[in-house]
Design an enzyme around this catalytic site. Structure first.
Site, PDB file in Angstrom:
ATOM      1  CE1 TYR A   8      -4.416  -1.575   0.076  1.00 18.02           C
ATOM      2  CE2 TYR A   8      -2.897  -3.468   1.789  1.00 18.02           C
ATOM      3  CZ  TYR A   8      -4.184  -2.582   0.862  1.00 18.02           C
ATOM      4  OH  TYR A   8      -4.761  -3.554   1.249  1.00 18.02           O
ATOM      5  CE1 TYR A 136      -8.174  -4.977   3.628  1.00 17.67           C
ATOM      6  CE2 TYR A 136      -8.072  -6.379   5.686  1.00 17.67           C
ATOM      7  CZ  TYR A 136      -7.473  -6.534   4.672  1.00 17.67           C
ATOM      8  OH  TYR A 136      -6.327  -6.290   4.026  1.00 17.67           O
ATOM      9  CG  ASP A 239     -12.909 -11.267   9.371  1.00 18.15           C
ATOM     10  OD1 ASP A 239     -12.278 -11.591   9.834  1.00 18.15           O
ATOM     11  OD2 ASP A 239     -12.313 -10.702   8.083  1.00 18.15           O
ATOM     12  CE  LYS A 268      -4.706  -7.465  11.865  1.00 12.50           C
ATOM     13  NZ  LYS A 268      -5.590  -7.513  10.115  1.00 12.50           N
TER      14      LYS A 268
END
Ligand SMILES: *Cc1c(COP(=O)(O)O)cnc(C)c1O
Length: 418
Positions: A8, A136, A239, A268
């Protein structure tokens, strides 16, 4: 030059990244010897900080035994033990674990499970998803389609992606606005009622939408969504790649609600941030739709590094430390400090401040005002990295009150000097 392409990042105009040569506790140590307090836990995953003795030891032990082996036709104890542990700490109805190597792929697995579940149940047309604006769910193709394709990070790819259904971003807030909530649920029911013949699952980041702007919303929204999903034969996917392992103040964001999803995805912080790995958990109802004498009903997925022994050993140790060292209490203390530090803070650039668990997000009116915040924070010995119009902190849970206050003070001082 530029052999390494950064994420990014406009490679031409971006400032060169800071080289980190060591991590210690909540600190990153740069190649020139400066110490930076990590205010965002390397994208919310290094919950124990860096260079954690017990985690390092567990990894070293595993390296000397078995670093990797395929999970096709073979198995190993860390993978089996971790699946049992995850089943025991997640809501009761989640009984089966499918591994993969990143949060994005864990979410792809969730989507494929939902589609193949309906196919195995003779509903092959149920292969679309309902998602939320502001969502997201990762960077790979399938999950890009359930991320916000208009205002999210992947609008460029819109024409390539399968079209999904979207509901408005929930704005009923964590402490809910009843009227707003009713309106949002009405919209949801209308969409479900009209399209349930095509919809396989409703996908959400429960309680907190992460990378889409740290939007907090109410447990009732999810409790009611669960009932509507049941009513219209739609699976519910949570999620928890960002919210899992304490970030919102409970072990899982699901624990804020009175329900349990059909599929739950962890990533994560799963490994304590040491290695990439993900787990997609599901119910016996879903598992049993694949469990058959018919070979073609088996789940068609299997990443090379799924269930990697090092990742599983790190995850097991991470969960053990989380449980034995009262992390939920640590997170509670972080929340108290964050609230105290930001409660009465006002500034003309700030639109909203949201705090839950070990997370504080400041939404500004104009993202341009955050252009210099990274440099400001770095000069003050703190690592922060805003996105769009959000400046946030998601510190490692081992952070000390004094260190946390250094982060919040730096965030406040940035606005004061603007
Ligand atoms: C980070 C994130 C992902 C993607 O995980 P990766 O490991 O980066 O692929 C998916 N969903 C949510 C909610 C996330 O925060």
């Amino acid at each position: 030059m530029n052999s390494l392409w950064y994420p990014y990042c406009q490679m031409k105009t971006a400032k060169p990244p800071i080289e980190i040569s060591k991590g210690q506790g909540p600190y990153l140590i740069t190649s020139t010897g400066e110490k930076l307090l990590d205010g965002i836990s390397s994208w919310w995953c290094t919950i124990h900080g860096y260079n954690h003795k017990k985690l390092n030891k567990a990894l070293k032990k595993q390296i000397d035994t078995l670093s990797h082996v395929m999970l096709g036709g073979l198995t190993h104890s860390p993978a089996i033990e971790l699946s049992k542990k995850l089943v025991s700490i997640t809501p009761q109805s989640l009984n089966h674990v499918f591994y993969s190597d990143s949060g994005s792929v864990g979410m792809e697995v969730a989507m494929k499970l939902a589609i193949q579940y309906w196919k195995n149940k003779n509903h092959p047309n149920k292969c679309k998803f309902v998602s939320l604006k502001g969502a997201y769910h990762g960077d790979t193709s399938g999950v890009m389609s359930i991320g916000d394709v208009d205002d999210g990070m992947h609008t460029i790819f819109k024409n390539y992606l399968p079209q999904q259904f979207f509901l408005q971003k929930p704005t009923s807030a964590y402490i809910e606005n009843k009227q707003q909530l009713e309106y949002e649920l009405h919209e949801m029911e209308t969409l479900f009622k009209e399209n349930n013949d095509q919809i396989s699952a409703f996908v959400v980041e429960p309680i907190m939408q992460g990378a889409g702007g740290f939007n907090l919303y109410s447990p009732s929204y999810l409790n009611e969504a669960y009932k509507l999903c049941k009513k219209y034969n739609i699976l519910l996917i949570f999620d928890e790649v960002a919210t899992g392992f304490g970030r919102t103040g409970k072990l899982f964001a699901t624990n804020h609600t009175s329900i349990s999803p059909d599929i739950l995805v962890l990533g994560k912080a799963l490994t304590g941030g040491l290695l990439g790995h993900a787990a997609t958990l599901t119910t016996s109802k879903i598992f049993n739709a694949f469990y058959d004498n018919d070979e073609s009903k088996c789940f068609m997925h299997g990443p090379t590094f799924m269930g990697n022994p090092l990742a599983c050993a790190a995850s097991l140790k991470s969960i053990e430390v989380f449980e034995n060292e009262n992390y939920l209490e640590k997170i509670q203390k972080i929340e108290t400090i964050l609230k105290k530090e930001f409660q009465h803070f006002k500034n003309k650039h700030i639109k909203d401040i949201r705090i839950l668990g070990a997370m504080a997000a400041i939404e500004v009116n104009d993202s341009k005002c955050l252009a210099s915040v990274q440099e400001f924070a770095t000069k003050n010995g703190v690592w922060l990295r805003p996105f769009d119009n959000i400046l946030y902190t998601t510190p490692p849970y081992i952070i000390k009150p004094k260190e946390l206050k250094k982060i919040t003070t730096t965030m406040k001082n940035f606005f004061i000097q603007l």
